[in-house]
Design a protein around this motif. Structure first.
Motif, short mmCIF file in Angstrom:
data_model
loop_
_atom_site.label_atom_id
_atom_site.label_comp_id
_atom_site.label_asym_id
_atom_site.label_seq_id
_atom_site.Cartn_x
_atom_site.Cartn_y
_atom_site.Cartn_z
N SER A 1 0.84 -1.19 0.00
CA SER A 1 0.00 0.00 0.00
C SER A 1 0.88 1.25 0.00
CB SER A 1 -0.90 -0.01 1.22
OG SER A 1 -1.60 1.20 1.31
N ARG A 2 0.41 2.24 -0.72
CA ARG A 2 1.15 3.51 -0.75
C ARG A 2 0.95 4.30 0.53
NH1 ARG A 2 -0.69 6.00 -6.33
NH2 ARG A 2 -1.34 3.98 -7.06
N ALA A 9 -4.82 2.14 9.94
CA ALA A 9 -5.88 2.77 10.74
C ALA A 9 -7.24 2.20 10.36
CB ALA A 9 -5.85 4.29 10.54
N LEU A 10 -7.48 2.03 9.05
CA LEU A 10 -8.76 1.48 8.62
C LEU A 10 -8.90 0.01 9.00
CD1 LEU A 10 -9.54 3.05 5.14
CD2 LEU A 10 -10.85 3.26 7.23
N LEU A 11 -7.80 -0.75 8.87
CA LEU A 11 -7.87 -2.16 9.26
C LEU A 11 -8.08 -2.31 10.75
CD1 LEU A 11 -5.08 -3.73 7.03
CD2 LEU A 11 -7.52 -4.26 6.98
N GLY A 12 -7.56 -1.35 11.52
CA GLY A 12 -7.70 -1.41 12.98
C GLY A 12 -9.04 -0.88 13.47
N ARG A 33 -12.61 19.93 11.91
CA ARG A 33 -11.30 19.35 11.61
C ARG A 33 -11.43 18.52 10.33
NH1 ARG A 33 -8.48 22.22 15.04
NH2 ARG A 33 -9.01 21.90 17.20
N SER A 34 -10.43 18.57 9.47
CA SER A 34 -10.48 17.78 8.25
C SER A 34 -10.36 16.30 8.59
CB SER A 34 -9.36 18.19 7.29
OG SER A 34 -8.11 17.99 7.91
N ALA A 35 -10.79 15.46 7.67
CA ALA A 35 -10.75 14.01 7.91
C ALA A 35 -9.30 13.54 8.02
CB ALA A 35 -11.44 13.29 6.76
N PRO A 36 -9.00 12.63 8.96
CA PRO A 36 -7.63 12.12 9.07
C PRO A 36 -7.15 11.45 7.78
CG PRO A 36 -8.90 11.55 11.01
CD PRO A 36 -9.85 12.15 10.03
N VAL A 41 -6.91 9.69 -0.75
CA VAL A 41 -6.28 8.50 -0.17
C VAL A 41 -7.33 7.43 0.09
CG1 VAL A 41 -5.04 7.65 1.86
CG2 VAL A 41 -4.38 9.81 0.81
N ALA A 42 -8.51 7.83 0.54
CA ALA A 42 -9.58 6.88 0.80
C ALA A 42 -9.98 6.15 -0.49
CB ALA A 42 -10.78 7.58 1.40
N ARG A 43 -10.02 6.87 -1.62
CA ARG A 43 -10.34 6.22 -2.90
C ARG A 43 -9.28 5.19 -3.27
NH1 ARG A 43 -11.80 11.42 -4.36
NH2 ARG A 43 -9.84 11.74 -5.47
N GLN A 44 -8.02 5.57 -3.09
CA GLN A 44 -6.94 4.64 -3.41
C GLN A 44 -7.00 3.40 -2.51
OE1 GLN A 44 -3.44 7.04 -3.00
NE2 GLN A 44 -3.54 7.80 -5.12
N LEU A 45 -7.25 3.61 -1.21
CA LEU A 45 -7.36 2.48 -0.28
C LEU A 45 -8.54 1.58 -0.64
CD1 LEU A 45 -6.56 4.12 3.16
CD2 LEU A 45 -5.20 2.44 1.92
#
Length: 149
Positions: A1-2, A9-12, A33-36, A41-45
């Motif tokens: 993963s890049r 974080a998403l897997l956890g 606050r902006s999304a972490p 990045v979310a699209r790529q993940l």
């Protein structure tokens, strides 16, 4: 993963609410606050999750419709078209009688009175328009009052 930190974080994330907190902006103490994890990045993940065969932690609902992609109200003619066509059809059925009545009135107005053809021709040829108008007014007054001179 890049993006190993974002993937970890998403897997956890234990549940969908925790994953949503990572992917959406949050209002913390009245300050946004902006999304972490950014949308890019979310699209790529997400593509990587699909490639790995893992389920995406966010539940996919129907996409939010664009405000311009809504059903138009339409035109008044579309809504009331059937009523208007019915009304016109009914009027058209009465039309021959109305035309005949109109033509009869026009014929009666054009025909000179019996026995006064010569006078009528003389009037149309030699009488001034102002005199003709006064005669018409007097005749109308006689008809309105019921006779007399």
């Amino acid at each position: 993963s890049r993006h190993p930190r974002a993937a970890a974080a998403l897997l956890g994330a234990r549940d969908e609410a925790m994953a949503a907190a990572l992917l959406r902006p949050a209002n913390v103490g009245g300050v946004w606050r902006s999304a972490p994890i950014s949308p890019r990045v979310a699209r790529q993940l997400r593509r990587e999750y699909e490639a790995w065969g893992l389920p995406w932690p966010m539940r996919e609902g129907a996409p939010k419709p664009h405000p311009y992609d809504r059903w138009r109200k339409g035109h008044r003619a579309d809504v009331q078209g059937a009523e208007n066509r019915k009304r016109v059809e009914d009027k058209m059925l009465k039309m021959p009688a109305m035309v005949e009545e109109y033509r009869a009135k026009r014929r009666a107005a054009r025909e000179p009175k019996k026995g006064k053809e010569v006078e009528h021709i003389y009037d149309t040829l030699f009488t001034k328009p102002s005199v003709v108008r006064t005669r018409i007014k007097k005749a109308a007054a006689r008809l309105a009052t019921g006779g007399g001179k």
